[in-house]
Write a protein that holds these residues in place. Structure first.
Motif, short mmCIF file in Angstrom:
data_model
loop_
_atom_site.label_atom_id
_atom_site.label_comp_id
_atom_site.label_asym_id
_atom_site.label_seq_id
_atom_site.Cartn_x
_atom_site.Cartn_y
_atom_site.Cartn_z
N ASP A 54 0.85 -1.19 0.00
CA ASP A 54 0.00 0.00 0.00
C ASP A 54 0.89 1.24 0.00
OD1 ASP A 54 -2.03 1.82 0.13
OD2 ASP A 54 -2.60 1.39 2.19
N TYR A 92 -9.08 -0.61 3.10
CA TYR A 92 -9.19 0.83 2.87
C TYR A 92 -8.58 1.29 1.55
CZ TYR A 92 -9.54 5.70 4.44
OH TYR A 92 -9.87 7.02 4.56
N SER A 93 -7.50 0.65 1.09
CA SER A 93 -6.79 1.14 -0.08
C SER A 93 -6.61 0.09 -1.19
CB SER A 93 -5.42 1.70 0.35
OG SER A 93 -4.73 2.27 -0.73
N THR A 97 -9.40 -0.54 -4.39
CA THR A 97 -8.83 -0.19 -5.69
C THR A 97 -9.07 -1.33 -6.68
OG1 THR A 97 -7.14 1.23 -4.70
CG2 THR A 97 -6.70 0.42 -6.94
N PRO A 126 -8.30 4.80 -1.27
CA PRO A 126 -7.14 4.37 -2.06
C PRO A 126 -6.05 5.45 -2.02
CG PRO A 126 -9.17 3.97 -3.27
CD PRO A 126 -9.53 4.78 -2.06
N ASN A 127 -4.79 5.04 -1.92
CA ASN A 127 -3.71 6.03 -1.88
C ASN A 127 -3.63 6.77 -3.23
OD1 ASN A 127 -1.62 4.90 -3.68
ND2 ASN A 127 -1.32 3.33 -2.11
#
Length: 150
Positions: A54, A92-93, A97, A126-127
């Motif tokens: 991540d 979360y990311s 995605t 998403p980062n």
């Protein structure tokens, strides 16, 4: 509850009717979820792992097609009764995605619609690197005429 705990609870997964697992954080550092095909051996659950970090620099887009193919196969399982659990460490990311990319690739959703669809179900973030990769995918699919137009 972090998604990794559900991923490691086979009985709960079976109760939920999960037939397939896509771990987008395979690995054994604290940033990953240390499960693999052997972990689910004999459970009736089909496993696929992607060793993703991540970080903004990580090229998750290299796995978008592979992930979408696995999700497609999972959902088609048992005459369309398959249930796939897509997870990363926190949900979360990395995993959102991958789900957004799936919706874009297989359901022709544009990046905004796909992101909003996932956000309706859970809080995601998403980062920035992953968001850029999703925007690049959006441009590519739009150019190829592979997105639904409003």
């Amino acid at each position: 509850m972090a998604l990794r705990f559900v991923a490691q609870n086979v009985m709960r997964l079976q109760r939920l009717g999960v037939t397939h697992i896509l771990n987008t954080a395979e690995g054994n550092s604290f940033m990953h979820v240390n499960t693999n095909a052997e972990f689910y051996a004999g459970t009736g659950i089909t496993y696929h792992g992607i060793k993703a970090n991540d970080t903004e620099q990580f090229n998750l887009s290299a796995f978008f097609e592979e992930g979408a193919d696995f999700i497609d196969k999972a959902l088609a399982h048992a005459n369309g009764k398959g249930k796939v659990y897509v997870h990363c460490r926190e949900g979360y990311s990395r995993s959102p995605t991958m789900v957004i990319a799936y919706l874009m690739l297989r359901h022709k959703m544009d990046v905004r619609v796909a992101t909003a669809t996932v956000r309706q179900k859970r809080e995601i973030g998403p980062n920035d690197g992953f968001l850029r990769q999703l925007c690049q995918l959006n441009e590519k699919l739009a150019k190829e005429g592979k997105l639904k137009t409003k």
